[in-house]
Design a protein around this motif. Structure first.
Motif, mmCIF file in Angstrom:
data_model
loop_
_atom_site.group_PDB
_atom_site.id
_atom_site.type_symbol
_atom_site.label_atom_id
_atom_site.label_comp_id
_atom_site.label_asym_id
_atom_site.label_seq_id
_atom_site.Cartn_x
_atom_site.Cartn_y
_atom_site.Cartn_z
ATOM 1 N N ILE A 39 0.842 -1.199 0.000
ATOM 2 C CA ILE A 39 0.000 0.000 0.000
ATOM 3 C C ILE A 39 0.877 1.250 0.000
ATOM 4 O O ILE A 39 0.601 2.218 -0.716
ATOM 5 C CB ILE A 39 -0.968 -0.003 1.195
ATOM 6 N N ALA A 40 1.942 1.232 0.801
ATOM 7 C CA ALA A 40 2.828 2.396 0.878
ATOM 8 C C ALA A 40 3.521 2.663 -0.462
ATOM 9 O O ALA A 40 3.611 3.815 -0.905
ATOM 10 C CB ALA A 40 3.860 2.192 1.984
ATOM 11 N N VAL A 41 3.984 1.611 -1.116
ATOM 12 C CA VAL A 41 4.635 1.792 -2.418
ATOM 13 C C VAL A 41 3.603 2.230 -3.454
ATOM 14 O O VAL A 41 3.886 3.100 -4.295
ATOM 15 C CB VAL A 41 5.368 0.497 -2.860
ATOM 16 N N SER A 42 2.406 1.679 -3.381
ATOM 17 C CA SER A 42 1.339 2.089 -4.302
ATOM 18 C C SER A 42 1.012 3.562 -4.116
ATOM 19 O O SER A 42 0.784 4.287 -5.095
ATOM 20 C CB SER A 42 0.082 1.253 -4.072
ATOM 21 N N ARG A 43 0.986 4.008 -2.876
ATOM 22 C CA ARG A 43 0.746 5.424 -2.592
ATOM 23 C C ARG A 43 1.807 6.280 -3.272
ATOM 24 O O ARG A 43 1.525 7.296 -3.890
ATOM 25 C CB ARG A 43 0.749 5.680 -1.092
ATOM 26 N N LYS A 44 3.054 5.846 -3.154
ATOM 27 C CA LYS A 44 4.163 6.584 -3.758
ATOM 28 C C LYS A 44 3.989 6.664 -5.275
ATOM 29 O O LYS A 44 4.219 7.709 -5.886
ATOM 30 C CB LYS A 44 5.492 5.904 -3.398
ATOM 31 N N ILE A 45 3.549 5.564 -5.880
ATOM 32 C CA ILE A 45 3.357 5.548 -7.330
ATOM 33 C C ILE A 45 2.212 6.470 -7.726
ATOM 34 O O ILE A 45 2.315 7.221 -8.705
ATOM 35 C CB ILE A 45 3.094 4.098 -7.817
ATOM 36 N N ASN A 82 15.103 5.865 -13.447
ATOM 37 C CA ASN A 82 15.635 5.051 -12.357
ATOM 38 C C ASN A 82 14.649 4.954 -11.191
ATOM 39 O O ASN A 82 14.521 3.904 -10.556
ATOM 40 C CB ASN A 82 16.969 5.607 -11.858
ATOM 41 N N ASP A 83 13.959 6.051 -10.903
ATOM 42 C CA ASP A 83 12.962 6.029 -9.831
ATOM 43 C C ASP A 83 11.813 5.086 -10.175
ATOM 44 O O ASP A 83 11.332 4.335 -9.320
ATOM 45 C CB ASP A 83 12.412 7.437 -9.577
ATOM 46 N N LEU A 84 11.370 5.124 -11.420
ATOM 47 C CA LEU A 84 10.285 4.248 -11.849
ATOM 48 C C LEU A 84 10.703 2.782 -11.814
ATOM 49 O O LEU A 84 9.928 1.919 -11.400
ATOM 50 C CB LEU A 84 9.813 4.631 -13.252
ATOM 51 N N ILE A 85 11.925 2.521 -12.237
ATOM 52 C CA ILE A 85 12.436 1.149 -12.209
ATOM 53 C C ILE A 85 12.529 0.654 -10.769
ATOM 54 O O ILE A 85 12.139 -0.478 -10.461
ATOM 55 C CB ILE A 85 13.801 1.054 -12.931
ATOM 56 N N ALA A 86 13.014 1.503 -9.875
ATOM 57 C CA ALA A 86 13.132 1.117 -8.469
ATOM 58 C C ALA A 86 11.754 0.804 -7.861
ATOM 59 O O ALA A 86 11.598 -0.186 -7.136
ATOM 60 C CB ALA A 86 13.816 2.223 -7.674
ATOM 61 N N LEU A 87 10.762 1.630 -8.169
ATOM 62 C CA LEU A 87 9.412 1.366 -7.667
ATOM 63 C C LEU A 87 8.835 0.081 -8.264
ATOM 64 O O LEU A 87 8.167 -0.687 -7.570
ATOM 65 C CB LEU A 87 8.503 2.554 -7.953
ATOM 66 N N VAL A 120 10.541 -2.548 -9.264
ATOM 67 C CA VAL A 120 11.228 -3.661 -8.608
ATOM 68 C C VAL A 120 10.668 -3.872 -7.192
ATOM 69 O O VAL A 120 10.452 -5.014 -6.764
ATOM 70 C CB VAL A 120 12.758 -3.418 -8.568
ATOM 71 N N ALA A 121 10.399 -2.779 -6.490
ATOM 72 C CA ALA A 121 9.834 -2.890 -5.139
ATOM 73 C C ALA A 121 8.460 -3.547 -5.174
ATOM 74 O O ALA A 121 8.171 -4.462 -4.382
ATOM 75 C CB ALA A 121 9.749 -1.512 -4.483
ATOM 76 N N VAL A 122 7.611 -3.117 -6.092
ATOM 77 C CA VAL A 122 6.271 -3.709 -6.201
ATOM 78 C C VAL A 122 6.372 -5.185 -6.571
ATOM 79 O O VAL A 122 5.692 -6.038 -5.990
ATOM 80 C CB VAL A 122 5.408 -2.943 -7.234
ATOM 81 N N PHE A 123 7.221 -5.504 -7.532
ATOM 82 C CA PHE A 123 7.385 -6.893 -7.961
ATOM 83 C C PHE A 123 7.892 -7.761 -6.807
ATOM 84 O O PHE A 123 7.355 -8.834 -6.543
ATOM 85 C CB PHE A 123 8.339 -6.967 -9.158
ATOM 86 N N SER A 124 8.916 -7.284 -6.104
ATOM 87 C CA SER A 124 9.493 -8.051 -4.990
ATOM 88 C C SER A 124 8.481 -8.261 -3.867
ATOM 89 O O SER A 124 8.351 -9.369 -3.329
ATOM 90 C CB SER A 124 10.723 -7.335 -4.436
ATOM 91 N N LEU A 125 7.771 -7.202 -3.510
ATOM 92 C CA LEU A 125 6.764 -7.319 -2.461
ATOM 93 C C LEU A 125 5.627 -8.251 -2.878
ATOM 94 O O LEU A 125 5.118 -9.031 -2.071
ATOM 95 C CB LEU A 125 6.218 -5.942 -2.079
ATOM 96 N N SER A 126 5.248 -8.176 -4.140
ATOM 97 C CA SER A 126 4.166 -9.043 -4.633
ATOM 98 C C SER A 126 4.566 -10.506 -4.600
ATOM 99 O O SER A 126 3.787 -11.366 -4.171
ATOM 100 C CB SER A 126 3.767 -8.645 -6.055
ATOM 101 N N ILE A 127 5.763 -10.794 -5.051
ATOM 102 C CA ILE A 127 6.256 -12.178 -5.014
ATOM 103 C C ILE A 127 6.364 -12.655 -3.566
ATOM 104 O O ILE A 127 5.963 -13.781 -3.245
ATOM 105 C CB ILE A 127 7.623 -12.301 -5.738
#
Length: 156
Positions: free
Chosen positions: A112-118, A129-134, A136-143
């Motif tokens: 939810i926090a990362v989604s808020r940031k997006i 780079n910021d978009l790629i980092a977000l 990767v964060a969403v993908f990692s958290l989802s997995i």
């Protein structure tokens, strides 16, 4: 003073007493954190209500669609702030009930926090780079969430 020293010595000298003392401290800290999160939640709700009222009044009287669209993303961010505060409060409450950190709840809160940031991200001020980092964060958290969810369903 000597009495306090003796109590501390007995707590430290025996493992069971020490662990019991730690459990008491953890309980109090969790309760203090819960009270703090309730206050933060109420403040976030108040801020959301005020911003929502201000945005609606401004839109009605000024008929400024561009301003409303920009404010809409800020409102989404404020809604998600309240949701994140409630999720953190749920994490603390779950810990108080079960004395275990529930990883699934922590991962949902993080998503939810990362989604808020997006959602509130200003694409014109950020680079790739910021978009790629977000991403990767969403993908990692989802997995991670998927793996924990599957492990929990197998255990139940």
């Amino acid at each position: 003073m000597m009495r306090i020293f003796r109590i501390l010595k007995s707590l430290i000298s025996e493992d069971e007493n020490f662990l019991h003392g730690l459990e008491i401290i953890e309980g109090w800290v969790s309760k203090i954190l819960s009270i703090g999160m309730i206050l933060v939640t109420f403040i976030a709700i108040f801020q959301l209500g005020y911003s929502l009222y201000e945005t609606l009044v401004e839109t009605i009287y000024q008929h400024n669609q561009a301003s409303f669209n920009a404010e809409l993303f800020q409102l989404f961010g404020l809604f998600l702030n309240v949701l994140i505060a409630l999720e953190i409060l749920e994490n603390i409450t779950a810990y108080l009930k079960k004395h275990v950190v529930q990883v699934e709840l922590v991962l949902v809160t993080s998503l939810i926090a990362v989604s808020r940031k997006i959602i509130i991200l200003d694409l014109e001020k950020k680079d790739s780079n910021d978009l790629i980092a977000l991403a990767v964060a969403v993908f990692s958290l989802s997995i991670s969430y998927l793996l924990i969810r599957q492990a929990n369903s197998k255990n139940h």
